[in-house]
Scaffold this active site. Structure first.
Site, PDB file in Angstrom:
ATOM      1  N   PRO A 280      52.515  38.306  50.843  1.00  0.00           N
ATOM      2  CA  PRO A 280      52.391  37.460  49.644  1.00  0.00           C
ATOM      3  C   PRO A 280      51.864  36.078  50.027  1.00  0.00           C
ATOM      4  CG  PRO A 280      54.693  37.666  50.301  1.00  0.00           C
ATOM      5  CD  PRO A 280      53.922  38.580  51.193  1.00  0.00           C
ATOM      6  N   VAL A 282      50.553  32.266  49.705  1.00  0.00           N
ATOM      7  CA  VAL A 282      50.690  31.009  48.965  1.00  0.00           C
ATOM      8  C   VAL A 282      49.761  30.005  49.623  1.00  0.00           C
ATOM      9  CG1 VAL A 282      52.220  29.099  48.358  1.00  0.00           C
ATOM     10  CG2 VAL A 282      53.075  31.442  48.260  1.00  0.00           C
ATOM     11  N   ASP A 456      52.420  33.102  54.633  1.00  0.00           N
ATOM     12  CA  ASP A 456      53.117  34.308  54.200  1.00  0.00           C
ATOM     13  C   ASP A 456      54.466  33.899  53.625  1.00  0.00           C
ATOM     14  OD1 ASP A 456      54.513  36.702  53.942  1.00  0.00           O
ATOM     15  OD2 ASP A 456      53.786  37.538  55.836  1.00  0.00           O
ATOM     16  N   HIS A 457      54.636  34.114  52.301  1.00  0.00           N
ATOM     17  CA  HIS A 457      55.855  33.636  51.647  1.00  0.00           C
ATOM     18  C   HIS A 457      57.098  34.432  52.029  1.00  0.00           C
ATOM     19  CE1 HIS A 457      57.847  30.950  49.076  1.00  0.00           C
ATOM     20  NE2 HIS A 457      56.941  30.864  48.112  1.00  0.00           N
ATOM     21  N   ARG A 458      56.935  35.557  52.723  1.00  0.00           N
ATOM     22  CA  ARG A 458      58.100  36.259  53.258  1.00  0.00           C
ATOM     23  C   ARG A 458      58.701  35.491  54.426  1.00  0.00           C
ATOM     24  NH1 ARG A 458      55.419  41.865  54.815  1.00  0.00           N
ATOM     25  NH2 ARG A 458      54.011  40.324  55.754  1.00  0.00           N
TER      26      ARG A 458
END
Length: 486
Positions: A280, A282, A456-458
């Site tokens: 994901p 951002v 990576d928003h994780r």
């Protein structure tokens, strides 16, 4: 008696297979042959140049002899493990018509094709150089051929994923009796340790005698041992070498042009799709006054300590990102999907996206966090020079942790870069332009640029990503922070 004669004659011919020249690559395109049937070759001599999804690589042959047959023409894409050239290793010793069998035929039991020749250690290309009783120094492989074209630090982002290599025919495990260390990649070694499997007892099926994950699982659940391949009693005559096929080119019609997707471009497409729909993304932006950074660059160019290295704004930007990572080490991480773990890395392999004639590549500077400013400048210069000459190796593009992509060289203000697969962040640097800027309460012309950080928003939440981007901007605005924050 006839069988013995045929087997002896067959032993004259050695077949060289397409090796895995990268990390798990499954195919490569033959760009150019440097030899033809009838030419004499020596151990370590480069016989062809191939292009993988990562780079162009020259292949040396691991034995002496006379070229008997080229199995594929230039421009042909060949799977790893397929025979690409047959060599007569005992010229004058018999009927040349008794050639080696096609790649699909079983290998002689006396010397399996996938097993390292006696006295050799399997390497990425062939089996290296044979040991000598006189202890002479082994020949060194030549470097990859240069490509005469320019290179720019690229504005796109490319990832190079790895894929599993199809299993080759099983070979006999020799580690237990020879005392040599079994060939296996670190993840495979960890798997074997977790399962309590001694790698010395595992029969490798990977190219060049490398033990794969499947081999370890097979050893954990023993299967019936297959019967050995029968000795080849008769060797068929060789087929004529295929005509040298031209490389695949774009087909142009009246209203459109079709360009085959292959090599680096194919890898770019696959990696970008995989990255975009797995991690994901951002992206955050900041516009910053870099006037003081530009002054520092001008001063460093005159500094004797920086003599002989290239000094440019990218150098300071790279150092600023390294300092920001040092202040916020959590950003330097990777997502382990298989184990559902976040892997925080205590080293920084800094990737620099570069556009080359063969497509976008992302070589990285190993352990960039440990380098001084002059060392970092030298590493950047070497990275760009190597990419320009087409000599970037697959190893140089593996293991990156974060990346910088400089879209500013194309006059672009900024972009939303896609993460290199396996990495946590990528910093895009826009063009540095003279713009009106409020400085000390007055509007003045200042050197200004826009930075974009995708993450990576994780792994990285908004707060952490914002802090890293803000730190990079603060250092570029006040370069003295390189000293106070380092």
């Amino acid at each position: 008696m006839t069988t013995m004669t045929d087997t002896s004659n067959a032993a004259r011919f050695r077949e060289f297979k397409m090796p895995d020249v990268g990390e798990g690559l499954t195919e490569a395109e033959i760009l150019k042959w440097f030899v033809q049937p009838g030419d004499t070759v020596t151990d370590g001599q480069v016989v062809c140049e191939v292009e993988t999804a990562k780079a162009a690589v020259e292949l040396p042959i691991p034995f002496d002899g006379v070229v008997h047959e080229l199995r594929f023409g230039e421009g042909t894409t060949v799977d790893v493990g397929q025979v690409i050239i047959a060599v007569d290793v005992a010229p004058g010793g018999g009927d040349v018509a008794a050639a080696s069998a096609p790649a699909s035929a079983p290998a002689p039991a006396a010397e399996p094709e996938d097993e390292a020749p006696k006295g050799r250690t399997p390497v990425l290309v062939g089996y290296g150089v044979a040991e000598s009783s006189t202890k002479r120094r082994a020949r060194k492989g030549t470097e990859a051929a240069p490509a005469a074209a320019s290179v720019a630090i690229q504005g796109e982002m490319n990832g190079h994923g790895t894929s599993a290599v199809p299993a080759a025919p099983a070979v006999t495990a020799v580690s237990a009796v020879s005392g040599t260390r079994p060939l296996a990649k670190p993840p495979v070694r960890k798997l074997a340790k977790d399962l309590g499997i001694d790698l010395a007892t595992v029969s490798p099926t990977g190219a060049g005698g490398v033990i794969t994950r499947e081999d370890v699982h097979a050893a954990a659940t023993p299967a019936p041992v297959p019967a050995p391949a029968p000795v080849r009693a008769e060797v068929p005559a060789p087929t004529p070498a295929p005509a040298q096929a031209p490389a695949v080119v774009a087909s142009t019609g009246a209203r459109e042009t079709r360009i085959p997707v292959k090599g680096v471009r194919k890898a770019i497409a696959q990696a970008m799709v995989g990255s975009a729909f797995t991690a994901p993304h951002v992206t955050e932006f900041v516009t910053v006054d870099v006037t003081r950074t530009m002054k520092l660059v001008a001063e460093l160019k005159e500094d004797k300590e920086m003599a002989g290295v290239r000094v440019n704004p990218l150098l300071i930007i790279a150092k600023a990102l390294l300092v920001a990572i040092k202040r916020h080490p959590e950003v330097n991480a990777a997502w382990d999907e298989a184990n559902q773990e976040i892997v925080q890395k205590h080293y920084v392999n800094l990737g620099i996206a570069a556009a080359t004639p063969r497509g976008l590549i992302v070589p990285n500077i190993k352990d960039a966090h440990e380098q001084t400013l002059p060392q970092l400048a030298a590493s950047l210069g070497e990275l760009v020079s190597t990419a320009r000459e087409g000599r970037t190796s697959p190893a140089a593009m593996a293991g990156g942790t974060v990346t910088i992509t400089n879209v500013g060289v194309f006059g672009v203000d900024t972009g939303t870069p896609i993460l290199n697969p396996g990495e946590s962040a990528i910093l895009a640097v826009g063009a540095i332009k003279l713009q009106p800027w409020v400085h000390k309460g007055k509007v003045k012309p200042r050197q200004v640029t826009t930075l974009a950080l995708s993450f990576d928003h994780r792994l990285v939440d908004g707060e952490l990503g914002s802090k890293v981007l803000a730190d990079v901007a603060a250092i570029l605005e006040q370069p003295k922070r390189l000293i106070t924050w380092a």
